[in-house]
Scaffold this motif. Structure first.
Motif, PDB file in Angstrom:
ATOM      1  N   PHE A  87      -2.487 -19.690   3.918  1.00 24.94           N
ATOM      2  CA  PHE A  87      -2.175 -18.328   3.644  1.00 24.94           C
ATOM      3  C   PHE A  87      -2.810 -17.621   2.363  1.00 24.94           C
ATOM      4  O   PHE A  87      -2.558 -16.615   2.031  1.00 24.94           O
ATOM      5  N   SER A  88      -3.531 -18.549   1.812  1.00 32.97           N
ATOM      6  CA  SER A  88      -4.113 -18.035   0.270  1.00 32.97           C
ATOM      7  C   SER A  88      -5.692 -18.594   0.553  1.00 32.97           C
ATOM      8  O   SER A  88      -6.097 -19.278  -0.419  1.00 32.97           O
ATOM      9  N   PRO A  89      -6.475 -17.679   1.338  1.00 32.51           N
ATOM     10  CA  PRO A  89      -8.003 -17.817   1.563  1.00 32.51           C
ATOM     11  C   PRO A  89      -8.608 -17.282   0.110  1.00 32.51           C
ATOM     12  O   PRO A  89      -8.549 -16.035  -0.157  1.00 32.51           O
ATOM     13  N   ALA A  90      -8.984 -18.105  -0.818  1.00 27.74           N
ATOM     14  CA  ALA A  90      -9.507 -17.493  -1.868  1.00 27.74           C
ATOM     15  C   ALA A  90     -10.914 -16.948  -1.996  1.00 27.74           C
ATOM     16  O   ALA A  90     -11.657 -17.154  -1.174  1.00 27.74           O
ATOM     17  N   CYS A  91     -10.964 -15.670  -2.809  1.00 24.75           N
ATOM     18  CA  CYS A  91     -12.314 -14.862  -2.552  1.00 24.75           C
ATOM     19  C   CYS A  91     -13.342 -15.716  -3.563  1.00 24.75           C
ATOM     20  O   CYS A  91     -14.384 -15.286  -3.139  1.00 24.75           O
ATOM     21  N   GLY A  92     -12.912 -16.444  -4.510  1.00 22.71           N
ATOM     22  CA  GLY A  92     -14.044 -17.272  -5.201  1.00 22.71           C
ATOM     23  C   GLY A  92     -14.671 -16.247  -6.048  1.00 22.71           C
ATOM     24  O   GLY A  92     -15.341 -16.922  -7.056  1.00 22.71           O
ATOM     25  N   ARG A  93     -14.333 -15.106  -6.373  1.00 27.01           N
ATOM     26  CA  ARG A  93     -14.914 -14.429  -7.451  1.00 27.01           C
ATOM     27  C   ARG A  93     -13.937 -13.855  -8.349  1.00 27.01           C
ATOM     28  O   ARG A  93     -14.398 -13.216  -9.672  1.00 27.01           O
ATOM     29  N   CYS A  94     -12.626 -13.770  -8.057  1.00 30.86           N
ATOM     30  CA  CYS A  94     -11.832 -12.988  -9.165  1.00 30.86           C
ATOM     31  C   CYS A  94     -11.398 -13.908 -10.224  1.00 30.86           C
ATOM     32  O   CYS A  94     -11.746 -15.077 -10.313  1.00 30.86           O
ATOM     33  N   ARG A  95     -10.880 -13.435 -11.343  1.00 28.17           N
ATOM     34  CA  ARG A  95     -10.446 -14.009 -12.425  1.00 28.17           C
ATOM     35  C   ARG A  95      -9.785 -15.397 -12.376  1.00 28.17           C
ATOM     36  O   ARG A  95      -9.940 -16.557 -12.726  1.00 28.17           O
ATOM     37  N   MET A  96      -8.606 -15.354 -11.285  1.00 27.99           N
ATOM     38  CA  MET A  96      -7.988 -16.609 -10.979  1.00 27.99           C
ATOM     39  C   MET A  96      -8.824 -17.588 -10.183  1.00 27.99           C
ATOM     40  O   MET A  96      -8.816 -18.810 -10.657  1.00 27.99           O
ATOM     41  N   CYS A  97      -9.558 -17.156  -9.260  1.00 23.66           N
ATOM     42  CA  CYS A  97     -10.498 -18.339  -8.676  1.00 23.66           C
ATOM     43  C   CYS A  97     -11.547 -18.677  -9.648  1.00 23.66           C
ATOM     44  O   CYS A  97     -11.711 -20.036  -9.586  1.00 23.66           O
ATOM     45  N   LEU A  98     -12.012 -17.993 -10.417  1.00 22.28           N
ATOM     46  CA  LEU A  98     -13.075 -18.310 -11.477  1.00 22.28           C
ATOM     47  C   LEU A  98     -12.269 -19.504 -12.454  1.00 22.28           C
ATOM     48  O   LEU A  98     -13.112 -20.065 -13.226  1.00 22.28           O
ATOM     49  N   ALA A  99     -11.198 -19.228 -12.843  1.00 25.25           N
ATOM     50  CA  ALA A  99     -10.536 -20.216 -13.879  1.00 25.25           C
ATOM     51  C   ALA A  99      -9.909 -21.462 -12.783  1.00 25.25           C
ATOM     52  O   ALA A  99      -9.164 -22.322 -13.601  1.00 25.25           O
ATOM     53  N   GLY A 100     -10.344 -21.568 -11.809  1.00 27.54           N
ATOM     54  CA  GLY A 100     -10.012 -22.850 -10.918  1.00 27.54           C
ATOM     55  C   GLY A 100      -8.646 -22.548 -10.431  1.00 27.54           C
ATOM     56  O   GLY A 100      -7.838 -23.555 -10.038  1.00 27.54           O
ATOM     57  N   ARG A 101      -8.150 -21.470 -10.531  1.00 29.52           N
ATOM     58  CA  ARG A 101      -6.362 -21.273  -9.887  1.00 29.52           C
ATOM     59  C   ARG A 101      -6.651 -20.491  -8.676  1.00 29.52           C
ATOM     60  O   ARG A 101      -5.797 -19.431  -8.609  1.00 29.52           O
ATOM     61  N   ALA A 102      -7.185 -20.994  -7.749  1.00 28.32           N
ATOM     62  CA  ALA A 102      -7.417 -20.392  -6.540  1.00 28.32           C
ATOM     63  C   ALA A 102      -5.925 -19.926  -5.741  1.00 28.32           C
ATOM     64  O   ALA A 102      -5.989 -19.109  -4.880  1.00 28.32           O
ATOM     65  N   ASN A 103      -5.111 -20.842  -5.912  1.00 29.48           N
ATOM     66  CA  ASN A 103      -3.704 -20.526  -5.475  1.00 29.48           C
ATOM     67  C   ASN A 103      -3.256 -19.071  -5.709  1.00 29.48           C
ATOM     68  O   ASN A 103      -2.187 -18.579  -5.172  1.00 29.48           O
ATOM     69  N   LEU A 104      -3.953 -18.382  -6.891  1.00 30.11           N
ATOM     70  CA  LEU A 104      -3.348 -17.315  -7.337  1.00 30.11           C
ATOM     71  C   LEU A 104      -4.344 -16.242  -7.231  1.00 30.11           C
ATOM     72  O   LEU A 104      -4.262 -15.196  -7.854  1.00 30.11           O
ATOM     73  N   CYS A 105      -5.385 -16.573  -6.310  1.00 32.18           N
ATOM     74  CA  CYS A 105      -6.283 -15.533  -6.021  1.00 32.18           C
ATOM     75  C   CYS A 105      -5.798 -14.274  -5.927  1.00 32.18           C
ATOM     76  O   CYS A 105      -4.807 -14.025  -4.914  1.00 32.18           O
ATOM     77  N   LEU A 106      -6.348 -13.231  -6.672  1.00 29.31           N
ATOM     78  CA  LEU A 106      -5.805 -11.957  -6.690  1.00 29.31           C
ATOM     79  C   LEU A 106      -6.147 -11.120  -5.241  1.00 29.31           C
ATOM     80  O   LEU A 106      -5.533 -10.343  -4.870  1.00 29.31           O
ATOM     81  N   ASP A 107      -7.188 -11.559  -4.744  1.00 29.44           N
ATOM     82  CA  ASP A 107      -7.728 -10.782  -3.545  1.00 29.44           C
ATOM     83  C   ASP A 107      -6.709 -11.335  -2.429  1.00 29.44           C
ATOM     84  O   ASP A 107      -6.400 -10.447  -1.498  1.00 29.44           O
ATOM     85  N   ALA A 108      -6.754 -12.596  -2.378  1.00 25.89           N
ATOM     86  CA  ALA A 108      -5.701 -13.101  -1.054  1.00 25.89           C
ATOM     87  C   ALA A 108      -4.308 -12.538  -1.459  1.00 25.89           C
ATOM     88  O   ALA A 108      -3.752 -12.317  -0.199  1.00 25.89           O
ATOM     89  N   ALA A 109      -3.791 -12.466  -2.460  1.00 22.90           N
ATOM     90  CA  ALA A 109      -2.336 -12.104  -2.925  1.00 22.90           C
ATOM     91  C   ALA A 109      -2.375 -10.634  -2.276  1.00 22.90           C
ATOM     92  O   ALA A 109      -1.293 -10.082  -1.648  1.00 22.90           O
ATOM     93  N   LYS A 110      -3.343  -9.815  -2.500  1.00 21.53           N
ATOM     94  CA  LYS A 110      -3.205  -8.291  -1.687  1.00 21.53           C
ATOM     95  C   LYS A 110      -2.800  -8.388  -0.500  1.00 21.53           C
ATOM     96  O   LYS A 110      -2.055  -7.504   0.028  1.00 21.53           O
ATOM     97  N   GLY A 111      -3.574  -9.320   0.440  1.00 17.78           N
ATOM     98  CA  GLY A 111      -3.286  -9.183   1.788  1.00 17.78           C
ATOM     99  C   GLY A 111      -2.048 -10.048   2.154  1.00 17.78           C
ATOM    100  O   GLY A 111      -1.599 -10.053   3.558  1.00 17.78           O
ATOM    101  N   LEU A 112      -1.473 -10.789   1.516  1.00 16.59           N
ATOM    102  CA  LEU A 112      -0.409 -11.561   1.662  1.00 16.59           C
ATOM    103  C   LEU A 112       0.720 -11.007   2.406  1.00 16.59           C
ATOM    104  O   LEU A 112       1.447 -11.516   3.309  1.00 16.59           O
TER     105      LEU A 112
END
Ligand SMILES: [Zn+2]
Ligand SMILES: [Zn+2]
Length: 392
Positions: A87-112
Protein backbone atom coordinates in the motif's frame (compact mmCIF):
# COMPACT_ATOMS: atom_id res chain seq x y z
CA UNK A 1 -13.57 -7.90 -17.15
CA UNK A 2 -16.01 -9.20 -14.55
CA UNK A 3 -14.51 -10.07 -11.19
CA UNK A 4 -15.82 -11.02 -7.76
CA UNK A 5 -15.19 -8.47 -5.04
CA UNK A 6 -16.36 -7.71 -1.51
CA UNK A 7 -17.84 -4.20 -1.64
CA UNK A 8 -18.28 -2.03 1.45
CA UNK A 9 -21.33 0.21 1.03
CA UNK A 10 -21.63 1.70 4.52
CA UNK A 11 -19.94 1.41 7.92
CA UNK A 12 -21.33 -1.25 10.22
CA UNK A 13 -22.90 -3.24 7.37
CA UNK A 14 -21.75 -6.60 6.01
CA UNK A 15 -19.58 -6.49 2.89
CA UNK A 16 -21.42 -7.49 -0.28
CA UNK A 17 -19.64 -10.13 -2.36
CA UNK A 18 -20.76 -9.44 -5.91
CA UNK A 19 -19.73 -9.10 -9.56
CA UNK A 20 -17.77 -5.91 -10.21
CA UNK A 21 -16.30 -4.56 -13.46
CA UNK A 22 -12.53 -4.20 -13.52
CA UNK A 23 -11.03 -2.01 -16.26
CA UNK A 24 -7.74 -3.08 -17.90
CA UNK A 25 -4.51 -1.81 -16.35
CA UNK A 26 -3.62 1.69 -17.57
CA UNK A 27 -0.10 3.05 -18.08
CA UNK A 28 2.40 1.78 -15.45
CA UNK A 29 -0.23 -0.52 -13.94
CA UNK A 30 -0.65 -4.29 -13.72
CA UNK A 31 -3.56 -6.63 -13.14
CA UNK A 32 -3.00 -9.21 -10.43
CA UNK A 33 -4.97 -12.39 -9.82
CA UNK A 34 -5.35 -12.39 -6.05
CA UNK A 35 -4.52 -15.75 -4.51
CA UNK A 36 -4.68 -14.75 -0.86
CA UNK A 37 -5.43 -11.72 1.25
CA UNK A 38 -4.98 -11.16 4.96
CA UNK A 39 -7.49 -9.29 7.08
CA UNK A 40 -5.79 -6.51 9.01
CA UNK A 41 -7.10 -4.55 11.98
CA UNK A 42 -7.06 -1.45 9.77
CA UNK A 43 -9.64 -3.06 7.48
CA UNK A 44 -11.86 -3.46 10.55
CA UNK A 45 -11.34 0.21 11.43
CA UNK A 46 -12.89 1.14 8.07
CA UNK A 47 -15.67 -1.44 8.36
CA UNK A 48 -16.77 -0.27 11.80
CA UNK A 49 -16.49 3.39 10.82
CA UNK A 50 -13.60 4.24 13.18
CA UNK A 51 -11.67 5.52 10.19
CA UNK A 52 -13.46 7.24 7.29
CA UNK A 53 -13.39 5.58 3.84
CA UNK A 54 -14.66 6.85 0.49
CA UNK A 55 -17.70 4.72 -0.36
CA UNK A 56 -18.40 2.35 -1.96
CA UNK A 57 -15.00 0.73 -1.65
CA UNK A 58 -13.23 -2.61 -2.01
CA UNK A 59 -11.09 -3.02 1.12
CA UNK A 60 -8.10 -5.30 1.70
CA UNK A 61 -4.49 -4.15 1.80
CA UNK A 62 -2.59 -7.43 2.38
CA UNK A 63 -2.62 -9.20 -0.97
CA UNK A 64 -0.54 -11.79 -2.79
CA UNK A 65 -1.06 -13.19 -6.26
CA UNK A 66 0.23 -13.39 -9.80
CA UNK A 67 0.53 -10.71 -12.47
CA UNK A 68 -1.68 -11.66 -15.39
CA UNK A 69 -1.80 -8.48 -17.49
CA UNK A 70 0.32 -5.34 -17.82
CA UNK A 71 -0.47 -1.82 -18.98
CA UNK A 72 1.55 0.39 -21.30
CA UNK A 73 5.10 1.00 -20.11
CA UNK A 74 5.36 -2.23 -18.09
CA UNK A 75 7.61 -5.06 -19.28
CA UNK A 76 5.31 -7.88 -20.55
CA UNK A 77 7.88 -10.30 -19.13
CA UNK A 78 6.35 -9.49 -15.75
CA UNK A 79 3.24 -11.53 -16.67
CA UNK A 80 3.29 -14.64 -14.50
CA UNK A 81 5.39 -13.10 -11.74
CA UNK A 82 4.37 -13.94 -8.17
CA UNK A 83 3.88 -10.72 -6.24
CA UNK A 84 3.04 -9.28 -2.84
CA UNK A 85 1.16 -5.99 -2.98
CA UNK A 86 2.20 -2.93 -1.00
CA UNK A 87 0.00 0.00 0.00
CA UNK A 88 3.07 2.21 0.02
CA UNK A 89 4.64 2.22 -3.47
CA UNK A 90 7.45 4.70 -2.96
CA UNK A 91 8.10 7.45 -5.52
CA UNK A 92 11.86 7.42 -4.91
CA UNK A 93 12.04 11.20 -5.35
CA UNK A 94 10.39 12.85 -2.33
CA UNK A 95 12.20 14.03 0.79
CA UNK A 96 11.22 10.89 2.74
CA UNK A 97 12.27 8.47 -0.01
CA UNK A 98 15.59 10.29 -0.42
CA UNK A 99 16.16 9.98 3.33
CA UNK A 100 15.65 6.19 3.14
CA UNK A 101 12.22 6.40 4.76
CA UNK A 102 10.15 5.06 1.87
CA UNK A 103 7.40 3.88 4.26
CA UNK A 104 6.61 7.58 4.74
CA UNK A 105 6.73 8.43 1.01
CA UNK A 106 4.84 11.71 0.59
CA UNK A 107 3.62 10.77 -2.87
CA UNK A 108 2.29 7.35 -1.79
CA UNK A 109 0.58 8.93 1.22
CA UNK A 110 -1.38 11.25 -1.08
CA UNK A 111 -3.10 8.32 -2.74
CA UNK A 112 -3.47 6.21 0.35
CA UNK A 113 -6.89 7.47 1.38
CA UNK A 114 -8.00 9.05 -1.90
CA UNK A 115 -9.80 5.90 -3.08
CA UNK A 116 -8.20 6.17 -6.51
CA UNK A 117 -5.10 5.07 -8.38
CA UNK A 118 -2.31 7.52 -9.20
CA UNK A 119 -4.16 9.20 -12.10
CA UNK A 120 -7.07 10.05 -9.80
CA UNK A 121 -9.49 7.52 -11.30
CA UNK A 122 -10.79 4.07 -10.37
CA UNK A 123 -10.60 0.82 -12.34
CA UNK A 124 -13.55 -0.64 -10.39
CA UNK A 125 -17.20 -0.15 -11.28
CA UNK A 126 -20.47 -1.52 -9.94
CA UNK A 127 -23.58 -1.11 -12.14
CA UNK A 128 -21.94 1.75 -14.01
CA UNK A 129 -20.80 3.68 -10.92
CA UNK A 130 -17.19 3.93 -9.73
CA UNK A 131 -16.10 1.90 -6.72
CA UNK A 132 -13.09 3.14 -4.73
CA UNK A 133 -9.74 1.39 -4.27
CA UNK A 134 -8.16 1.06 -0.84
CA UNK A 135 -4.58 2.25 -0.68
CA UNK A 136 -3.72 1.06 -4.24
CA UNK A 137 -4.47 -2.56 -3.24
CA UNK A 138 -8.16 -3.57 -2.77
CA UNK A 139 -7.37 -7.24 -2.33
CA UNK A 140 -10.79 -8.41 -1.07
CA UNK A 141 -11.42 -9.57 -4.65
CA UNK A 142 -10.44 -12.16 -7.21
CA UNK A 143 -8.38 -9.58 -9.16
CA UNK A 144 -6.93 -6.12 -8.64
CA UNK A 145 -5.40 -3.44 -10.87
CA UNK A 146 -2.53 -1.75 -9.02
CA UNK A 147 0.45 0.50 -9.84
CA UNK A 148 3.23 -1.69 -11.29
CA UNK A 149 5.58 -0.65 -8.49
CA UNK A 150 3.02 -1.68 -5.84
CA UNK A 151 3.33 -5.29 -7.08
CA UNK A 152 6.60 -6.51 -5.56
CA UNK A 153 8.10 -9.62 -7.10
CA UNK A 154 8.78 -12.37 -4.58
CA UNK A 155 10.31 -15.84 -4.52
CA UNK A 156 8.01 -18.18 -6.50
CA UNK A 157 8.29 -20.77 -3.71
CA UNK A 158 6.48 -18.47 -1.29
CA UNK A 159 3.00 -19.73 -0.36
CA UNK A 160 0.61 -16.82 -1.19
CA UNK A 161 -1.38 -17.59 1.98
CA UNK A 162 1.73 -16.62 3.94
CA UNK A 163 3.06 -14.07 1.45
CA UNK A 164 -0.03 -11.87 1.70
CA UNK A 165 0.79 -11.20 5.36
CA UNK A 166 3.98 -9.46 4.24
CA UNK A 167 1.85 -6.67 2.75
CA UNK A 168 1.23 -5.18 6.19
CA UNK A 169 1.01 -7.06 9.49
CA UNK A 170 4.04 -9.33 9.43
CA UNK A 171 6.33 -6.75 7.89
CA UNK A 172 5.17 -4.22 10.48
CA UNK A 173 5.69 -6.60 13.40
CA UNK A 174 9.04 -8.06 12.34
CA UNK A 175 10.62 -4.80 11.18
CA UNK A 176 9.42 -2.90 14.25
CA UNK A 177 11.87 -5.10 16.15
CA UNK A 178 14.65 -5.59 13.62
CA UNK A 179 14.65 -2.18 11.94
CA UNK A 180 12.67 0.50 13.78
CA UNK A 181 14.02 -0.51 17.20
CA UNK A 182 17.07 -2.37 15.85
CA UNK A 183 17.11 -4.75 18.83
CA UNK A 184 20.43 -6.54 19.30
CA UNK A 185 21.13 -10.11 20.50
CA UNK A 186 20.56 -10.58 24.21
CA UNK A 187 18.45 -7.46 24.72
CA UNK A 188 15.23 -7.93 26.67
CA UNK A 189 11.92 -7.29 24.94
CA UNK A 190 8.27 -7.36 25.93
CA UNK A 191 5.49 -7.44 23.36
CA UNK A 192 2.04 -6.23 24.40
CA UNK A 193 -0.81 -7.66 22.30
CA UNK A 194 -0.37 -10.92 20.40
CA UNK A 195 -2.57 -10.51 17.35
CA UNK A 196 -0.97 -10.90 13.92
CA UNK A 197 1.34 -7.90 14.36
CA UNK A 198 2.39 -8.72 17.93
CA UNK A 199 3.07 -12.36 17.01
CA UNK A 200 5.17 -11.16 14.08
CA UNK A 201 7.09 -8.97 16.53
CA UNK A 202 7.74 -12.14 18.58
CA UNK A 203 9.16 -13.72 15.39
CA UNK A 204 11.28 -10.61 14.78
CA UNK A 205 12.60 -10.79 18.34
CA UNK A 206 13.56 -14.42 17.72
CA UNK A 207 15.32 -13.51 14.46
CA UNK A 208 17.66 -11.13 16.31
CA UNK A 209 18.05 -13.43 19.36
CA UNK A 210 16.46 -11.07 21.86
CA UNK A 211 16.36 -12.58 25.35
CA UNK A 212 14.05 -12.82 27.15
CA UNK A 213 11.09 -12.41 24.79
CA UNK A 214 8.06 -11.69 26.96
CA UNK A 215 4.60 -11.82 25.36
CA UNK A 216 1.66 -10.14 27.10
CA UNK A 217 -1.93 -11.02 26.15
CA UNK A 218 -5.10 -11.83 28.09
CA UNK A 219 -6.11 -14.66 25.70
CA UNK A 220 -4.67 -18.12 26.45
CA UNK A 221 -4.73 -19.05 22.74
CA UNK A 222 -2.57 -16.06 21.86
CA UNK A 223 -0.11 -16.68 24.66
CA UNK A 224 0.16 -20.26 23.43
CA UNK A 225 0.78 -19.06 19.86
CA UNK A 226 3.43 -16.63 21.14
CA UNK A 227 5.22 -19.44 23.00
CA UNK A 228 5.17 -21.57 19.86
CA UNK A 229 6.75 -18.71 17.89
CA UNK A 230 9.61 -18.13 20.31
CA UNK A 231 8.37 -16.16 23.33
CA UNK A 232 10.41 -17.31 26.34
CA UNK A 233 7.80 -16.05 28.83
CA UNK A 234 4.12 -15.15 28.62
CA UNK A 235 2.14 -12.87 30.89
CA UNK A 236 -1.61 -12.69 31.50
CA UNK A 237 -2.44 -9.06 32.37
CA UNK A 238 -5.37 -10.52 34.35
CA UNK A 239 -2.82 -11.79 36.91
CA UNK A 240 -1.76 -8.24 37.86
CA UNK A 241 0.07 -5.20 36.50
CA UNK A 242 2.14 -6.47 33.54
CA UNK A 243 4.92 -3.96 34.31
CA UNK A 244 5.34 -5.54 37.76
CA UNK A 245 5.16 -9.07 36.32
CA UNK A 246 7.83 -8.15 33.76
CA UNK A 247 10.13 -7.00 36.60
CA UNK A 248 9.81 -10.42 38.18
CA UNK A 249 11.42 -11.80 34.99
CA UNK A 250 13.88 -8.97 34.23
CA UNK A 251 15.02 -7.06 37.32
CA UNK A 252 14.96 -3.51 36.03
CA UNK A 253 12.51 -3.88 33.16
CA UNK A 254 13.03 -4.60 29.50
CA UNK A 255 15.23 -2.77 27.01
CA UNK A 256 12.33 -2.54 24.54
CA UNK A 257 8.56 -2.70 25.01
CA UNK A 258 6.38 -3.01 21.92
CA UNK A 259 2.72 -1.99 21.99
CA UNK A 260 0.92 -3.91 19.23
CA UNK A 261 -2.66 -3.32 20.24
CA UNK A 262 -3.39 0.40 19.88
CA UNK A 263 -4.83 0.90 23.36
CA UNK A 264 -3.77 3.91 25.48
CA UNK A 265 -3.81 1.96 28.78
CA UNK A 266 -1.61 -0.72 27.26
CA UNK A 267 0.74 1.94 25.87
CA UNK A 268 1.10 3.25 29.44
CA UNK A 269 1.86 -0.26 30.71
CA UNK A 270 4.52 -0.51 28.01
CA UNK A 271 6.07 2.84 29.05
CA UNK A 272 6.29 1.58 32.65
CA UNK A 273 7.87 -1.73 31.62
CA UNK A 274 11.15 -0.41 30.23
CA UNK A 275 14.34 0.02 32.22
CA UNK A 276 16.36 3.22 32.47
CA UNK A 277 17.45 4.23 28.99
CA UNK A 278 14.84 1.90 27.53
CA UNK A 279 12.60 2.32 24.51
CA UNK A 280 8.88 1.93 23.96
CA UNK A 281 7.78 1.26 20.39
CA UNK A 282 4.17 2.10 19.53
CA UNK A 283 2.87 -0.07 16.69
CA UNK A 284 -0.88 -0.53 17.29
CA UNK A 285 -3.08 2.24 15.93
CA UNK A 286 -6.09 3.39 17.95
CA UNK A 287 -8.74 5.75 16.57
CA UNK A 288 -7.42 9.11 15.47
CA UNK A 289 -6.85 11.58 18.32
CA UNK A 290 -6.49 8.95 21.08
CA UNK A 291 -3.92 10.02 23.71
CA UNK A 292 -1.83 8.12 26.27
CA UNK A 293 -0.11 9.54 29.36
CA UNK A 294 3.67 9.56 29.84
CA UNK A 295 5.47 10.18 33.14
CA UNK A 296 7.54 13.11 31.92
CA UNK A 297 9.86 13.08 34.94
CA UNK A 298 10.75 9.43 34.33
CA UNK A 299 11.09 10.00 30.61
CA UNK A 300 13.64 12.79 31.14
CA UNK A 301 15.45 11.55 34.23
CA UNK A 302 15.87 8.01 32.87
CA UNK A 303 16.10 8.86 29.19
CA UNK A 304 13.14 6.85 28.00
CA UNK A 305 12.64 6.85 24.25
CA UNK A 306 9.27 6.52 22.53
CA UNK A 307 9.25 5.47 18.88
CA UNK A 308 6.24 5.40 16.60
CA UNK A 309 6.36 2.59 14.06
CA UNK A 310 4.78 2.66 10.61
CA UNK A 311 5.47 -0.57 8.72
CA UNK A 312 8.49 -0.96 11.03
CA UNK A 313 10.24 1.82 9.04
CA UNK A 314 10.50 -0.70 6.22
CA UNK A 315 11.30 0.11 2.61
CA UNK A 316 8.61 -2.07 1.03
CA UNK A 317 10.43 -2.81 -2.24
CA UNK A 318 13.54 -3.87 -0.33
CA UNK A 319 12.22 -5.51 2.82
CA UNK A 320 9.09 -7.34 1.63
CA UNK A 321 11.01 -9.52 -0.88
CA UNK A 322 13.70 -9.95 1.81
CA UNK A 323 11.16 -11.25 4.35
CA UNK A 324 9.73 -13.48 1.61
CA UNK A 325 13.17 -15.08 1.21
CA UNK A 326 13.48 -15.60 4.95
CA UNK A 327 10.05 -17.24 4.94
CA UNK A 328 10.92 -19.61 2.09
CA UNK A 329 14.20 -20.46 3.80
CA UNK A 330 12.30 -21.47 6.94
CA UNK A 331 13.94 -18.75 9.03
CA UNK A 332 10.70 -16.83 9.42
CA UNK A 333 7.99 -19.34 10.27
CA UNK A 334 4.76 -17.60 9.35
CA UNK A 335 2.55 -20.70 9.09
CA UNK A 336 1.50 -20.81 12.77
CA UNK A 337 0.31 -17.19 12.51
CA UNK A 338 -2.48 -18.23 10.16
CA UNK A 339 -5.15 -19.67 12.43
CA UNK A 340 -8.11 -19.37 10.05
CA UNK A 341 -8.69 -19.59 6.29
CA UNK A 342 -11.86 -18.62 4.45
CA UNK A 343 -13.16 -18.28 0.88
CA UNK A 344 -14.03 -14.87 -0.55
CA UNK A 345 -17.72 -15.80 -0.22
CA UNK A 346 -17.14 -16.16 3.52
CA UNK A 347 -15.48 -12.77 3.98
CA UNK A 348 -17.97 -11.52 6.56
CA UNK A 349 -17.21 -14.59 8.71
CA UNK A 350 -13.52 -13.87 8.20
CA UNK A 351 -14.02 -10.27 9.35
CA UNK A 352 -16.02 -11.41 12.40
CA UNK A 353 -13.32 -13.93 13.29
CA UNK A 354 -10.67 -11.21 13.15
CA UNK A 355 -12.85 -8.87 15.22
CA UNK A 356 -13.41 -11.57 17.86
CA UNK A 357 -9.77 -11.26 18.91
CA UNK A 358 -9.58 -15.04 19.06
CA UNK A 359 -7.46 -15.45 15.96
CA UNK A 360 -3.86 -15.00 14.92
CA UNK A 361 -4.08 -13.94 11.29
CA UNK A 362 -7.15 -14.68 9.16
CA UNK A 363 -6.51 -15.32 5.46
CA UNK A 364 -9.08 -15.18 2.67
CA UNK A 365 -8.43 -17.09 -0.54
CA UNK A 366 -10.77 -16.57 -3.52
CA UNK A 367 -10.28 -20.19 -4.61
CA UNK A 368 -11.02 -21.46 -1.13
CA UNK A 369 -14.75 -22.19 -1.08
CA UNK A 370 -16.91 -23.51 1.71
CA UNK A 371 -16.63 -27.01 0.31
CA UNK A 372 -12.86 -27.28 0.48
CA UNK A 373 -12.64 -25.64 3.88
CA UNK A 374 -12.92 -28.79 5.94
CA UNK A 375 -9.86 -30.21 4.21
CA UNK A 376 -7.73 -27.13 4.87
CA UNK A 377 -8.47 -26.20 8.41
CA UNK A 378 -5.02 -24.72 8.93
CA UNK A 379 -2.08 -23.92 6.74
CA UNK A 380 0.16 -26.97 6.57
CA UNK A 381 2.91 -25.89 8.90
CA UNK A 382 5.52 -28.11 7.30
CA UNK A 383 4.87 -26.51 3.92
CA UNK A 384 7.16 -23.50 4.09
CA UNK A 385 9.79 -25.29 6.12
CA UNK A 386 10.32 -28.13 3.69
CA UNK A 387 11.23 -25.95 0.76
CA UNK A 388 14.69 -24.94 1.85
CA UNK A 389 16.82 -22.19 0.39
CA UNK A 390 15.96 -21.29 -3.17
CA UNK A 391 17.18 -17.71 -3.38
CA UNK A 392 20.21 -15.72 -2.35
ZN1 LIG B 1 -2.71 -3.29 7.84
ZN1 LIG C 1 8.52 9.26 -2.07
Amino acid sequence: MKIQAAVMHAPGQPLEVCEVDLAPPAREEVRVRIQATGICRSDLSYIDGKWPAPLPIVLGHEGAGTIEAVGEGVDPQRIGEPVVLTFSPACGRCRMCLAGRANLCLDAAKGLDSGFLRDGTSRLELTGRPVHHLAYVSSFATHAVVPADAALTVDPALDPALGCLLGCGVTTGVLSVTRRAAVRPGEAVAIFGCGGVGLAAVLGAGLVSALPIIAVDPMPLKRELASGLGATHTIDPGDGDPAAQIREIVDDGVDYAFEALGHPDVAEQAFRSVRDGGTTVLIGQPGMGVKAGVDVYNATQFEHTILGSNLGSGVPALHIPQLARLTVAGLLDLAPLVTHRFGLDEINEAVATTASGEAGRVVVEPSFGRTSRARHDRVDESDSLDRGLTAP
